[in-house]
Design a protein around this motif. Sequence first.
Motif, PDB file in Angstrom:
ATOM      1  N   THR A 396       0.840  -1.193   0.000  1.00 21.46           N
ATOM      2  CA  THR A 396       0.000   0.000   0.000  1.00 21.46           C
ATOM      3  C   THR A 396       0.879   1.248   0.000  1.00 21.46           C
ATOM      4  OG1 THR A 396      -1.703  -1.186   1.192  1.00 21.46           O
ATOM      5  CG2 THR A 396      -1.830   1.218   1.270  1.00 21.46           C
ATOM      6  N   ASP A 426      -5.975   0.464  -5.683  1.00 18.63           N
ATOM      7  CA  ASP A 426      -7.249   0.952  -5.149  1.00 18.63           C
ATOM      8  C   ASP A 426      -7.147   2.473  -5.087  1.00 18.63           C
ATOM      9  OD1 ASP A 426      -9.627  -0.176  -2.946  1.00 18.63           O
ATOM     10  OD2 ASP A 426      -9.100   1.951  -3.023  1.00 18.63           O
ATOM     11  N   ASN A 429      -7.542   3.840  -1.246  1.00 17.07           N
ATOM     12  CA  ASN A 429      -6.624   3.566  -0.136  1.00 17.07           C
ATOM     13  C   ASN A 429      -5.203   3.215  -0.583  1.00 17.07           C
ATOM     14  OD1 ASN A 429      -6.777   0.884  -0.876  1.00 17.07           O
ATOM     15  ND2 ASN A 429      -8.120   0.285   0.820  1.00 17.07           N
ATOM     16  N   THR A 431      -3.897   0.624  -2.156  1.00 17.54           N
ATOM     17  CA  THR A 431      -3.429  -0.764  -2.117  1.00 17.54           C
ATOM     18  C   THR A 431      -3.208  -1.287  -3.544  1.00 17.54           C
ATOM     19  OG1 THR A 431      -4.538  -1.157  -0.030  1.00 17.54           O
ATOM     20  CG2 THR A 431      -4.010  -3.097  -1.338  1.00 17.54           C
TER      21      THR A 431
HETATM   22  C1  LIG Z   1      -8.337  -0.997   0.433  1.00 13.10           C
HETATM   23  O1  LIG Z   1      -9.623  -1.155  -0.045  1.00 13.10           O
HETATM   24  C2  LIG Z   1      -9.928  -2.471  -0.508  1.00 13.10           C
HETATM   25  C3  LIG Z   1     -11.374  -2.487  -1.003  1.00 13.10           C
HETATM   26  O2  LIG Z   1     -11.591  -1.450  -1.855  1.00 13.10           O
HETATM   27  C4  LIG Z   1      -9.747  -3.460   0.633  1.00 13.10           C
HETATM   28  O3  LIG Z   1      -9.940  -4.750   0.138  1.00 13.10           O
HETATM   29  C5  LIG Z   1      -8.353  -3.319   1.184  1.00 13.10           C
HETATM   30  O4  LIG Z   1      -8.192  -4.145   2.289  1.00 13.10           O
HETATM   31  C6  LIG Z   1      -8.071  -1.909   1.590  1.00 13.10           C
HETATM   32  N1  LIG Z   1      -6.707  -1.827   2.003  1.00 13.10           N
HETATM   33  C7  LIG Z   1      -6.342  -1.180   3.070  1.00 13.10           C
HETATM   34  C8  LIG Z   1      -4.871  -1.171   3.373  1.00 13.10           C
HETATM   35  O5  LIG Z   1      -7.141  -0.610   3.783  1.00 13.10           O
END
Ligand SMILES: *[C@@H]1O[C@H](CO)[C@@H](O)[C@H](O)[C@H]1NC(C)=O
Length: 618
Positions: A396, A426, A429, A431
Amino acid sequence: FSLFSSSLSFYLSLFFWLLRFSGMTAITCFCTSDRDGQTLHRTKRGWMWNSFFLLEEWTGTGKQYVGKLHSDMDHEDGSVKYVLTGDGAGTVFEIDENSGDIHATRRLDREEKALYTLSAKAVNKTSGQDLERASEFIIKIHDINDNEPKFAKDTYVASVSEMSNVGAFVMRVTATDADDEAYGNSAKLVYSILQGQPYFSVEPETGVIRTALPNMIRENREHYQVVIQAKDMAGQMGGLSGTTTVNITLQDVNNSPPRFPHSTYHISTPESAGIGSSVGRIKAYDADVGENAEMWYSILDGDGQDVFNIITDSTSQEGVITVKKQLDYESKRLYSLRVQVTNTHIDRRFEQLGPFSDTAVVRITVTDVDEPPVFNRALYIFEVDEDTPAGSSVGTVSARDPDTINHLVKYTIDRHTDLERLFSIDSNNGTISTLQGLDRETSKWHNISVLATELSTALQTRVPVFIKVRDVNDNAPEFAMYYETFVCENVKAGQLIQTISAVDTDEPLVGHKFVFSLSTINPNFTIFDNEDNTARILTRRGSFNRREMSAYLLPVVISDNDYPIQSSTSTLTVRVCACDSRGNVQTCSNEALLLSAGLSTGALVAILLCILILLSKC
Ligand SMILES: *[C@@H]1O[C@H](CO)[C@@H](O)[C@H](O)[C@H]1NC(C)=O
Ligand SMILES: *[C@@H]1O[C@H](CO)[C@@H](O)[C@H](O)[C@H]1NC(C)=O
Ligand SMILES: *[C@@H]1O[C@H](CO)[C@@H](O)[C@H](O)[C@H]1NC(C)=O
Ligand SMILES: *[C@@H]1O[C@H](CO)[C@@H](O)[C@H](O)[C@H]1NC(C)=O
Ligand SMILES: CC(=O)N[C@H]1CO[C@H](CO)[C@@H](O)[C@@H]1O
C-alpha cells in the motif's frame, strides 16, 4: 665726433607711459624737444659710442627720430657724408647722409627684436676717403608695457577634498608677461580673485589657490567656478591684466552615514519560494558618492534569522533577502528580522559624526501555496511471491495533501510503466494488487510509477514503486547438457561410464541441492550421488552383449530440495560397444547411434530408407 642721443631713458619711459595712458600720441614733439639733450663724451678718436635708446611701439606720425651722428671733421660745409651699415640699416633705420640724423622708418617691437647692432662712418665727399674708421654702435629698443599677462589655459580644472581645513592647497596658476622683466614693472604680476570668494583665495605673488572657508560640504555644493586675474605693473592702477577660470570640484569624503528611509519594511513571500531565492529587497540611502556610499547589509537578530539571509547587491547597493530554510505556511506564517546597514569604507576622521550604520525591521509574511500531495515515502519497494494468485495485495502507498485544506487524494498507476497491466491500485486507499500471476523467470522486477492526484486541484505527485518477484520453486532440475555415453561389452561390474550434472532455473536462497536416483531398481546399472550436484553412473554387472541389447535407456530422476520439491526424469542412453582389452571403442550399433541422436521419427525414417537403399545396392 659726437652722437646726440634722444634717450633719457627713465624720464622717457615714464613720460611715454603717461602719454600712452592719457591717450596722447605727441611723441614727435617730445623727441624733437630732446634734440639738444645729452652730448656724449668726446674721445681722441673723434667717435664716442654709446647706445641709442628708442621706445617701442611709437605711434606718432612721420618717422621716429633716433639720434644724430656728428664727426669733428665735419665743418658743416657739406663735404662730409655719413654712411650706416648693419642690422636694419637702410630698411629699419635710415640716416641723413649730410646731417647724420638717424630715423626709424617704422614702429618697432621690443618683444620682436630688442637690440640692433649697426656700424657708421664719415666719408670725405670730395676724396671719398673715410674720415673716421667705421665703428659699431647699438640701438636698444626700450620696453613699454604693451603685453598683458597671459595664462596658459582659459580654464583649469582642479579638485580639493570637501571639509578641508582653511588654506588647503587647490592648485597654482601662473601667467606670463612678454614685457621686459628686467626693466620696470611691466612684467611684475600680482594675482587676485575676481570670482569665487568667499570660498577660495589666491596668493597675490604666487598664484596659489587655497580654500578660504571651513566645512565646505560637497553634498551642499560640489562645483565652483573661480576667476583669477593676473595684473602687471605690480598690480598698480593702469597695469594690464589677464584672467583665467578654474573649475574646482569638491571631492567626496565619507561624511554621510547610510540611512534607511523607513524603520519597518513589509515583505510577503509564497511558502514555495526556493532556497536561495530572493523574497524582497530593501535599500538604504547615502548622501556620499562612489566608494563612500558603498554599504553592506546584515541581520542582527529576529525570529527569522535562521530562515532568511541578507546579501548585498553591490551594483544597486540594495539588501536582498533570500530564503535559507524551506518555508512552510502550515507551520509558521510571520517572521521578523532586524537588519543593519553599514558603510563599507568608514573614514576614521568622521567617526565622531555618529555611527555610519542604521537599522530597520523587516517583517516577512509567508503566504499559502496549494501544494501537490506528498507520499509518506520517497519510494516504495514491495516483494511478492511469483505464484501468488491474481488479485493478491502487493503493498500500500499513501499520500496526503500538505495544505491546510486537506484535499482528497486519489491513486492511479501510470500505465506507461505497467504496459502488461500486471497491477491495479485501489484509488482510495492506495493498495496495489496483482491482476495476473507473476513469473519471476520472465521478469524479476516490475518497476512502476504511482500517481497521487488532489481531486479538486488536479495537483499531482509521482512516486516510484519497485515490485520484486520473489522466487518460488516452480522448476524441476534437469540434465545440464545432452549426454552420449556407451558401455563396453567386456566391461567389469562397478565401472564408471558417465558423470552427470543438473541445472535448475529457480534461484533458491541457499543454493541448489540436487538428488539423483534411478527410477527403478536396475540390474544393469547403478547411480552414485556425489552430493555436489553431480552423480556417477556405474555398471552393476559385466559382460554386455550388443547383439543381445544394442542400447539401454536409463531413466534418471533428479529432484531439488526446495519447497515444493520439483523433480524430473531424464533418460540417459547407453550404447553397447565392442572394445579392445584396454577399453577403446571399436564398433557400436548403428541403431543405438540413431536412437541416441534423439532424432524425430520422420528423420529416422528418412535415414533408415537411405540405409536400405545403400544395403540393396551392395
Ligand atoms: C483498500 O480497499 C480495498 C477495497 O476497496 C480493501 O480490500 C483493502 O483491504 C483496503 N486496504 C487497506 C490497506 O485498507
Ligand atoms: C676733403 O678732401 C679734399 C681734397 O682731398 C680736401 O681738400 C678737403 O680738405 C677734405 N675735407 C675734409 C673735411 O677733410
Ligand atoms: C568648467 O565649468 C563650466 C561650468 O560648469 C563648464 O561649462 C565648463 O565646461 C567647465 N570646463 C572644463 C574644462 O571642465
Ligand atoms: C527495477 O529496479 C531494481 C531496483 O532498483 C533494479 O535492480 C532493476 O534493474 C529495475 N528493473 C527494471 C526493469 O527497470
Ligand atoms: C531394467 C533393465 O533394463 N533390465 C535389463 C538388464 O539386461 C538384461 C539383459 O540384457 C535385459 O533383459 C533387461 O531388460
